[in-house]
Design a protein around this motif. Structure first.
Motif, mmCIF file in Angstrom:
data_model
loop_
_atom_site.group_PDB
_atom_site.id
_atom_site.type_symbol
_atom_site.label_atom_id
_atom_site.label_comp_id
_atom_site.label_asym_id
_atom_site.label_seq_id
_atom_site.Cartn_x
_atom_site.Cartn_y
_atom_site.Cartn_z
ATOM 1 N N LEU A 1 0.831 -1.206 0.000
ATOM 2 C CA LEU A 1 0.000 0.000 0.000
ATOM 3 C C LEU A 1 0.868 1.260 0.000
ATOM 4 C CD1 LEU A 1 -2.831 -0.999 2.512
ATOM 5 C CD2 LEU A 1 -2.973 -0.892 0.011
ATOM 6 N N ILE A 2 1.968 1.221 0.743
ATOM 7 C CA ILE A 2 2.892 2.361 0.774
ATOM 8 C C ILE A 2 3.549 2.528 -0.587
ATOM 9 C CG2 ILE A 2 5.062 3.192 1.761
ATOM 10 C CD1 ILE A 2 4.105 1.851 4.435
ATOM 11 N N THR A 3 4.021 1.434 -1.168
ATOM 12 C CA THR A 3 4.681 1.473 -2.477
ATOM 13 C C THR A 3 3.757 2.032 -3.545
ATOM 14 O OG1 THR A 3 6.067 -0.420 -1.899
ATOM 15 C CG2 THR A 3 5.809 0.063 -4.242
ATOM 16 N N GLU A 4 2.493 1.677 -3.479
ATOM 17 C CA GLU A 4 1.524 2.142 -4.474
ATOM 18 C C GLU A 4 0.992 3.543 -4.169
ATOM 19 O OE1 GLU A 4 -1.483 -0.854 -5.127
ATOM 20 O OE2 GLU A 4 0.030 -2.432 -4.988
ATOM 21 N N GLY A 5 1.461 4.146 -3.074
ATOM 22 C CA GLY A 5 1.048 5.498 -2.732
ATOM 23 C C GLY A 5 -0.334 5.597 -2.107
ATOM 24 N N LEU B 1 -1.039 4.566 0.978
ATOM 25 C CA LEU B 1 -0.829 4.822 2.397
ATOM 26 C C LEU B 1 0.457 5.623 2.522
ATOM 27 C CD1 LEU B 1 -1.537 4.255 5.413
ATOM 28 C CD2 LEU B 1 -0.178 2.166 5.202
ATOM 29 N N GLN B 2 0.361 6.796 3.173
ATOM 30 C CA GLN B 2 1.520 7.687 3.274
ATOM 31 C C GLN B 2 1.597 8.285 4.668
ATOM 32 O OE1 GLN B 2 0.797 10.711 0.368
ATOM 33 N NE2 GLN B 2 0.950 9.312 -1.359
ATOM 34 N N PHE B 3 2.839 8.492 5.122
ATOM 35 C CA PHE B 3 3.025 9.201 6.382
ATOM 36 C C PHE B 3 3.301 10.654 6.049
ATOM 37 C CE2 PHE B 3 5.271 10.796 10.088
ATOM 38 C CZ PHE B 3 4.392 10.398 11.077
ATOM 39 N N ARG B 4 2.491 11.540 6.581
ATOM 40 C CA ARG B 4 2.637 12.973 6.339
ATOM 41 C C ARG B 4 3.317 13.617 7.551
ATOM 42 N NH1 ARG B 4 -1.675 14.359 2.646
ATOM 43 N NH2 ARG B 4 -1.122 13.130 0.815
ATOM 44 N N LEU B 5 4.516 14.082 7.322
ATOM 45 C CA LEU B 5 5.256 14.727 8.405
ATOM 46 C C LEU B 5 4.567 15.999 8.879
ATOM 47 C CD1 LEU B 5 8.950 14.299 7.223
ATOM 48 C CD2 LEU B 5 7.812 13.159 9.126
ATOM 49 N N SER B 6 3.957 16.713 7.955
ATOM 50 C CA SER B 6 3.325 17.992 8.304
ATOM 51 C C SER B 6 2.239 17.833 9.370
ATOM 52 C CB SER B 6 2.749 18.661 7.055
ATOM 53 O OG SER B 6 1.775 17.825 6.458
ATOM 54 N N CYS B 7 1.532 16.728 9.320
ATOM 55 C CA CYS B 7 0.480 16.516 10.320
ATOM 56 C C CYS B 7 0.812 15.351 11.263
ATOM 57 C CB CYS B 7 -0.882 16.318 9.653
ATOM 58 S SG CYS B 7 -0.946 15.034 8.413
ATOM 59 N N ARG B 8 1.995 14.762 11.068
ATOM 60 C CA ARG B 8 2.500 13.690 11.938
ATOM 61 C C ARG B 8 1.526 12.524 12.090
ATOM 62 N NH1 ARG B 8 4.651 17.682 16.549
ATOM 63 N NH2 ARG B 8 6.351 18.569 15.356
ATOM 64 N N ARG B 9 1.012 12.081 10.957
ATOM 65 C CA ARG B 9 0.104 10.933 11.000
ATOM 66 C C ARG B 9 0.061 10.263 9.638
ATOM 67 N NH1 ARG B 9 -5.371 11.754 9.196
ATOM 68 N NH2 ARG B 9 -5.601 13.820 8.327
ATOM 69 N N TRP B 10 -0.490 9.057 9.633
ATOM 70 C CA TRP B 10 -0.680 8.314 8.403
ATOM 71 C C TRP B 10 -1.965 8.789 7.736
ATOM 72 C CZ3 TRP B 10 2.797 5.096 6.307
ATOM 73 C CH2 TRP B 10 3.817 4.619 7.126
ATOM 74 N N VAL B 11 -1.924 8.903 6.422
ATOM 75 C CA VAL B 11 -3.114 9.231 5.633
ATOM 76 C C VAL B 11 -3.234 8.187 4.523
ATOM 77 C CG1 VAL B 11 -3.077 11.708 6.125
ATOM 78 C CG2 VAL B 11 -1.834 10.836 4.149
ATOM 79 N N TRP B 12 -4.450 7.944 4.110
ATOM 80 C CA TRP B 12 -4.676 6.923 3.099
ATOM 81 C C TRP B 12 -5.837 7.310 2.213
ATOM 82 C CZ3 TRP B 12 -5.085 6.360 8.319
ATOM 83 C CH2 TRP B 12 -6.384 6.251 8.833
ATOM 84 N N ASP B 13 -5.872 6.665 1.067
ATOM 85 C CA ASP B 13 -6.938 6.860 0.101
ATOM 86 C C ASP B 13 -7.888 5.672 0.263
ATOM 87 O OD1 ASP B 13 -8.603 7.036 -2.098
ATOM 88 O OD2 ASP B 13 -6.982 7.489 -3.506
ATOM 89 N N GLU B 14 -8.878 5.850 1.134
ATOM 90 C CA GLU B 14 -9.770 4.746 1.491
ATOM 91 C C GLU B 14 -10.511 4.183 0.287
ATOM 92 O OE1 GLU B 14 -13.405 3.731 4.571
ATOM 93 O OE2 GLU B 14 -12.281 5.582 4.821
ATOM 94 N N GLU B 15 -10.977 5.057 -0.590
ATOM 95 C CA GLU B 15 -11.732 4.600 -1.757
ATOM 96 C C GLU B 15 -10.860 3.734 -2.672
ATOM 97 O OE1 GLU B 15 -13.674 6.734 -5.596
ATOM 98 O OE2 GLU B 15 -14.259 7.562 -3.639
ATOM 99 N N SER B 16 -9.629 4.171 -2.917
ATOM 100 C CA SER B 16 -8.729 3.395 -3.776
ATOM 101 C C SER B 16 -8.338 2.074 -3.127
ATOM 102 C CB SER B 16 -7.462 4.196 -4.092
ATOM 103 O OG SER B 16 -7.788 5.311 -4.872
ATOM 104 N N ILE B 17 -8.142 2.090 -1.824
ATOM 105 C CA ILE B 17 -7.796 0.853 -1.120
ATOM 106 C C ILE B 17 -8.953 -0.132 -1.190
ATOM 107 C CG2 ILE B 17 -7.293 -0.152 1.147
ATOM 108 C CD1 ILE B 17 -5.651 2.402 1.745
ATOM 109 N N GLN B 18 -10.162 0.345 -0.993
ATOM 110 C CA GLN B 18 -11.326 -0.539 -1.046
ATOM 111 C C GLN B 18 -11.569 -1.076 -2.442
ATOM 112 O OE1 GLN B 18 -14.540 1.640 0.760
ATOM 113 N NE2 GLN B 18 -13.953 0.984 2.817
ATOM 114 N N SER B 19 -11.255 -0.283 -3.460
ATOM 115 C CA SER B 19 -11.479 -0.744 -4.825
ATOM 116 C C SER B 19 -10.345 -1.645 -5.315
ATOM 117 C CB SER B 19 -11.633 0.442 -5.770
ATOM 118 O OG SER B 19 -10.420 1.146 -5.893
ATOM 119 N N ARG B 20 -9.235 -1.625 -4.624
ATOM 120 C CA ARG B 20 -8.097 -2.471 -4.996
ATOM 121 C C ARG B 20 -8.433 -3.929 -4.696
ATOM 122 N NH1 ARG B 20 -3.235 -4.048 -2.067
ATOM 123 N NH2 ARG B 20 -1.552 -4.315 -3.547
#
Length: 125
Positions: free
Chosen positions: A8-12, A14-33
């Protein structure tokens, strides 16, 4: 589970955003994968994403069972004129293999099976 997260990280997705110090993800894309329910199918797909050299190295290793001693790798590299150890080190960083002082081994038996299954039936003999 860790291999799934890495993909998921490799495919972009799931990403860790330093600016907000948390993980963010594209839920719709993950569910459709399409995530395979079967572990073997997941590893077969993941191995297929490797470069041809790394894939060939894992397939070669799979013919020797779950692990191989580094001394045997050196003999194979000379006889086959391949750079196996470089590919094995990459596979370690990708989580497909574990490395000790004396050998490389598949990190999961299903990874070995997935690599072996990618070898053409005629080449197995």
């Amino acid at each position: 589970f860790s291999r799934l997260m890495a993909s998921l990280i490799t495919e972009g997705l799931l990403q860790f955003r330093l600016s907000c110090r948390r993980w963010v993800w594209d839920e719709e894309s993950i569910q459709s994968r399409k995530i395979p329910d079967d572990v073997a199918e997941f590893f077969t797909h993941a191995i297929g994403m490797l470069s041809p050299d790394h894939l060939n190295a894992l397939c070669t290793l799979s013919c020797f069972g779950a692990s191989i001693e580094i001394s045997v790798i050196k003999i194979l590299e000379e006889g086959l004129e391949l750079q196996l150890q470089k590919s094995f080190d990459e596979a370690v960083s990708e989580g497909f293999l574990d490395k000790t002082n004396r050998n490389y081994k598949f990190s999961h038996d299903r990874i070995q099976e997935a690599a072996y299954s990618r070898i053409d039936q005629d080449e197995r003999r």
